[in-house]
Scaffold this motif. Structure first.
Motif, short mmCIF file in Angstrom:
data_model
loop_
_atom_site.label_atom_id
_atom_site.label_comp_id
_atom_site.label_asym_id
_atom_site.label_seq_id
_atom_site.Cartn_x
_atom_site.Cartn_y
_atom_site.Cartn_z
N UNK A 141 0.78 -1.23 0.00
CA UNK A 141 0.00 0.00 0.00
C UNK A 141 0.82 1.28 0.00
N UNK A 142 2.14 1.16 -0.02
CA UNK A 142 3.00 2.34 -0.01
C UNK A 142 3.54 2.56 -1.42
N UNK A 143 3.19 3.68 -2.00
CA UNK A 143 3.52 3.91 -3.41
C UNK A 143 5.02 3.96 -3.69
N UNK A 144 5.81 4.56 -2.80
CA UNK A 144 7.24 4.68 -3.09
C UNK A 144 7.94 3.32 -3.07
N UNK A 145 7.41 2.39 -2.29
CA UNK A 145 8.01 1.05 -2.25
C UNK A 145 7.88 0.41 -3.63
N UNK A 146 6.69 0.51 -4.21
CA UNK A 146 6.46 -0.05 -5.54
C UNK A 146 7.26 0.71 -6.59
N UNK A 147 7.28 2.02 -6.48
CA UNK A 147 7.96 2.87 -7.46
C UNK A 147 9.45 2.52 -7.55
N UNK A 148 10.09 2.30 -6.42
CA UNK A 148 11.52 2.03 -6.39
C UNK A 148 11.87 0.54 -6.26
N UNK A 149 10.86 -0.31 -6.28
CA UNK A 149 11.09 -1.75 -6.21
C UNK A 149 11.75 -2.20 -4.92
N UNK A 150 11.32 -1.62 -3.80
CA UNK A 150 11.94 -1.91 -2.50
C UNK A 150 11.19 -2.94 -1.67
N UNK A 151 10.35 -3.73 -2.28
CA UNK A 151 9.57 -4.73 -1.54
C UNK A 151 10.48 -5.67 -0.73
N UNK A 152 11.56 -6.12 -1.37
CA UNK A 152 12.45 -7.07 -0.70
C UNK A 152 13.17 -6.46 0.50
N UNK A 153 13.27 -5.15 0.55
CA UNK A 153 13.86 -4.49 1.73
C UNK A 153 13.03 -4.74 2.98
N UNK A 154 11.76 -5.06 2.76
CA UNK A 154 10.85 -5.33 3.87
C UNK A 154 10.57 -6.82 4.01
#
Length: 95
Positions: A57-70
């Motif tokens: 649900x966080x747009x910047x996570x999707x924008x920068x492809x940071x899902x795996x950081x979490x």
């Protein structure tokens, strides 16, 4: 091994550690830690689903492809709620 057993093994290992810089847990602290570990394990699926929803649900996570950081796969955040991808995601998570 149960969740309580895992917690108690870790606590016992720390309490028996030869490192003098570590303080031993009291019985009360050991019980609190064990209770929290059991609580997390009992709610693991619910907590994972909540994490995926929050990260997705966080747009910047999707924008920068940071899902795996979490600790979440990109596919988990973008999968449909129809459940068709669930088996494939479980397989990827086990890898």
């Amino acid at each position: 091994i149960t969740a309580g057993g895992i917690a108690m093994n870790a606590i016992d290992k720390r309490n028996n550690d030869k490192d003098d810089t570590s303080e031993k847990f009291t019985m009360e602290e050991s019980q609190v830690i064990s209770g929290r570990v059991v609580g997390v394990v009992m709610r693991m699926r619910e907590l994972e689903e909540l994490l995926v929803r929050r990260v997705g649900g966080v747009t910047w996570v999707k924008k920068y492809g940071e899902e795996e950081s979490f600790g979440v796969l990109k596919a988990e955040c973008s999968s449909d709620d129809d459940g068709n991808d669930e088996e494939e995601l479980e397989k990827k998570l086990r890898e």
